[in-house]
Design a protein around this motif. Structure first.
Motif, PDB file in Angstrom:
ATOM      1  N   SER A  54       0.738  -1.354  -0.464  1.00  0.00           N
ATOM      2  CA  SER A  54      -0.330  -0.473  -0.051  1.00  0.00           C
ATOM      3  C   SER A  54       0.990   1.519   0.579  1.00  0.00           C
ATOM      4  N   VAL A  57       2.847   1.864  -3.345  1.00  0.00           N
ATOM      5  CA  VAL A  57       2.098   1.945  -4.199  1.00  0.00           C
ATOM      6  C   VAL A  57       1.534   3.266  -3.753  1.00  0.00           C
ATOM      7  N   LEU A  66      -5.428   2.195  -6.797  1.00  0.00           N
ATOM      8  CA  LEU A  66      -4.694   1.283  -6.632  1.00  0.00           C
ATOM      9  C   LEU A  66      -4.672   1.722  -4.891  1.00  0.00           C
TER      10      LEU A  66
END
Length: 110
Positions: A54, A57, A66
């Motif tokens: 996470s 991204v 995303l």
């Protein structure tokens, strides 16, 4: 002018979400591994991978979908997993005692 202000606001929101994800990742890294199993909330490596992806991204692939998926994973960790793990680990979040039973603290039949 209005578009530039909106762009700044969106950038600040993305920065706040990134900070939140980094906080969740650091918190997960500092917890005991057995606390995750005791709280029945997957495993520590599982959450470290999810939260690490996470953060990555959000830093390197600024795609809205995303980022949204990463933020959802972060919120699930912070709202569901963190309080359970903190309660098992003896952190400030839980307030549980080793003598607590399903209906409150056990007082030895007094």
């Amino acid at each position: 002018m209005l578009l530039a202000g909106f762009s700044t606001l969106v950038n600040l929101i993305f920065l706040a979400l990134l900070v939140l994800s980094i906080y969740a990742l650091v918190h997960a890294a500092l917890q005991r591994e057995d606390a995750f199993r005791a709280a029945d909330k997957q495993t520590k490596p599982f959450w470290l991978i999810i939260l690490g992806v996470s953060v990555a991204v959000q830093l390197f692939l600024p795609a809205m979908l995303l980022i949204l998926v990463g933020v959802i994973a972060t919120v699930i960790y912070l709202v569901d997993v963190r309080p359970a793990v903190a309660g098992i680990s003896g952190g400030r979040g839980g307030g549980w005692s080793s003598s607590d039973g399903p209906y409150g603290p056990y007082n030895g039949g007094r």
